[in-house]
Write a protein that holds these residues in place. Structure first.
Motif, PDB file in Angstrom:
ATOM      1  N   GLY A 145     -59.929   0.218 -11.280  1.00  0.00           N
ATOM      2  CA  GLY A 145     -58.917  -0.849 -11.278  1.00  0.00           C
ATOM      3  C   GLY A 145     -57.503  -0.376 -11.602  1.00  0.00           C
ATOM      4  O   GLY A 145     -56.682  -1.141 -12.094  1.00  0.00           O
ATOM      5  N   LEU A 146     -57.201   0.893 -11.322  1.00  0.00           N
ATOM      6  CA  LEU A 146     -55.858   1.414 -11.613  1.00  0.00           C
ATOM      7  C   LEU A 146     -54.860   0.947 -10.550  1.00  0.00           C
ATOM      8  O   LEU A 146     -55.217   0.735  -9.401  1.00  0.00           O
ATOM      9  CB  LEU A 146     -55.872   2.948 -11.653  1.00  0.00           C
ATOM     10  N   THR A 147     -53.605   0.796 -10.965  1.00  0.00           N
ATOM     11  CA  THR A 147     -52.539   0.418 -10.025  1.00  0.00           C
ATOM     12  C   THR A 147     -52.128   1.655  -9.224  1.00  0.00           C
ATOM     13  O   THR A 147     -52.480   2.781  -9.601  1.00  0.00           O
ATOM     14  CB  THR A 147     -51.298  -0.102 -10.784  1.00  0.00           C
ATOM     15  N   HIS A 148     -51.345   1.448  -8.167  1.00  0.00           N
ATOM     16  CA  HIS A 148     -50.856   2.570  -7.359  1.00  0.00           C
ATOM     17  C   HIS A 148     -50.084   3.560  -8.236  1.00  0.00           C
ATOM     18  O   HIS A 148     -50.239   4.770  -8.109  1.00  0.00           O
ATOM     19  CB  HIS A 148     -49.953   2.071  -6.226  1.00  0.00           C
ATOM     20  N   GLU A 149     -49.249   2.988  -9.150  1.00  0.00           N
ATOM     21  CA  GLU A 149     -48.416   3.833 -10.018  1.00  0.00           C
ATOM     22  C   GLU A 149     -49.285   4.656 -10.965  1.00  0.00           C
ATOM     23  O   GLU A 149     -49.032   5.833 -11.190  1.00  0.00           O
ATOM     24  CB  GLU A 149     -47.439   2.969 -10.841  1.00  0.00           C
ATOM     25  N   GLU A 150     -50.327   4.014 -11.538  1.00  0.00           N
ATOM     26  CA  GLU A 150     -51.216   4.726 -12.476  1.00  0.00           C
ATOM     27  C   GLU A 150     -51.966   5.857 -11.772  1.00  0.00           C
ATOM     28  O   GLU A 150     -52.117   6.946 -12.317  1.00  0.00           O
ATOM     29  CB  GLU A 150     -52.206   3.746 -13.113  1.00  0.00           C
ATOM     30  N   ILE A 151     -52.418   5.576 -10.543  1.00  0.00           N
ATOM     31  CA  ILE A 151     -53.131   6.611  -9.775  1.00  0.00           C
ATOM     32  C   ILE A 151     -52.172   7.759  -9.455  1.00  0.00           C
ATOM     33  O   ILE A 151     -52.518   8.928  -9.612  1.00  0.00           O
ATOM     34  CB  ILE A 151     -53.726   6.022  -8.468  1.00  0.00           C
ATOM     35  N   ASN A 153     -50.662  13.111  -9.923  1.00  0.00           N
ATOM     36  CA  ASN A 153     -49.404  13.833  -9.735  1.00  0.00           C
ATOM     37  C   ASN A 153     -48.926  13.784  -8.272  1.00  0.00           C
ATOM     38  O   ASN A 153     -48.555  14.802  -7.682  1.00  0.00           O
ATOM     39  CB  ASN A 153     -49.547  15.279 -10.219  1.00  0.00           C
ATOM     40  N   ILE A 154     -49.000  12.571  -7.692  1.00  0.00           N
ATOM     41  CA  ILE A 154     -48.495  12.342  -6.329  1.00  0.00           C
ATOM     42  C   ILE A 154     -47.650  11.070  -6.356  1.00  0.00           C
ATOM     43  O   ILE A 154     -47.625  10.371  -7.368  1.00  0.00           O
ATOM     44  CB  ILE A 154     -49.655  12.206  -5.294  1.00  0.00           C
ATOM     45  N   SER A 155     -46.998  10.739  -5.265  1.00  0.00           N
ATOM     46  CA  SER A 155     -46.149   9.542  -5.266  1.00  0.00           C
ATOM     47  C   SER A 155     -46.997   8.274  -5.059  1.00  0.00           C
ATOM     48  O   SER A 155     -48.074   8.335  -4.455  1.00  0.00           O
ATOM     49  CB  SER A 155     -45.093   9.630  -4.165  1.00  0.00           C
ATOM     50  N   ALA A 156     -46.464   7.154  -5.548  1.00  0.00           N
ATOM     51  CA  ALA A 156     -47.151   5.858  -5.387  1.00  0.00           C
ATOM     52  C   ALA A 156     -47.275   5.516  -3.910  1.00  0.00           C
ATOM     53  O   ALA A 156     -48.237   4.876  -3.486  1.00  0.00           O
ATOM     54  CB  ALA A 156     -46.393   4.764  -6.132  1.00  0.00           C
ATOM     55  N   ASN A 157     -46.292   5.940  -3.118  1.00  0.00           N
ATOM     56  CA  ASN A 157     -46.314   5.705  -1.671  1.00  0.00           C
ATOM     57  C   ASN A 157     -47.483   6.426  -1.010  1.00  0.00           C
ATOM     58  O   ASN A 157     -48.140   5.892  -0.115  1.00  0.00           O
ATOM     59  CB  ASN A 157     -44.993   6.200  -1.059  1.00  0.00           C
TER      60      ASN A 157
END
Length: 194
Positions: A147-153, A158-162
């Protein structure tokens, strides 16, 4: 109660059923307990209810209170356990209600999906997930299972949220394209299980 009594004095009186000692302990701890519980629950009425339950338990088990161990620890452990129980109950209720809501939407439509059809789709999705790249699998797992958000993942890997978003979009598109048949079944499966 006149004068300041120590915790031990209050607890001795409480063990004997002294209601004024109970009130004094309630006054001393209720606000701190409320703040503690509210940090987890985030709902005023639920937090108040748990604090009431904790003190009810204290009153009911007053004779068993150990004067030689930490009363604070005893009190906050009861509060923590009650909080976790309520959170579990809320999560299960939410999942169950969402499940019923989706089931209702399905039965309102013409195509009622049989249990076997669901199992086929589930099996198919598991097989499709095996075809993902290791990075896609990892991102999909962190998103859906943890259940992690894009930002947390993004931060964790160590990659961009995009990049995370792009991987998830590609993964869901791949899953949908890999499941043939009733569109309603696919939509329902994606909502319920993914």
């Amino acid at each position: 109660m006149k004068g300041e009594k120590s915790n031990t004095d209050l607890l001795k009186l409480l063990k004997k059923g002294n209601i004024r000692a109970f009130d004094a302990i309630y006054e001393k701890y209720s606000k701190r307990l409320y703040v503690f519980v509210f940090r987890y629950i985030k709902q005023k009425t639920d937090a108040e209810e748990i604090v009431q339950e904790v003190f009810l338990k204290i009153w009911e088990s007053r004779e068993k209170i150990d004067l030689y161990s930490s009363f604070d620890s005893f009190l906050f452990t009861i509060a923590y356990n009650n909080t976790i129980s309520l959170l579990r109950k809320r999560v299960n209720e939410k999942k169950y209600l969402e499940h019923l809501k989706h089931k209702q939407q399905v039965s309102d439509n013409e195509g009622i999906i049989a249990e076997m059809h669901f199992k086929e789709i589930e099996k198919r999705v598991k097989s499709l997930l095996e075809q993902l790249t290791p990075r896609q699998k990892e991102i999909f797992y962190l998103s859906r299972e943890e259940g992690l958000t894009h930002e947390e993942i993004a931060k964790k890997l160590n990659i961009s949220a995009n990049t995370v978003k792009n991987h998830l979009v590609a993964t869901l598109a791949f899953l949908k394209s890999g499941i043939s048949g009733n569109m309603l079944a696919i939509m329902l499966f994606v909502h319920l299980f993914l």
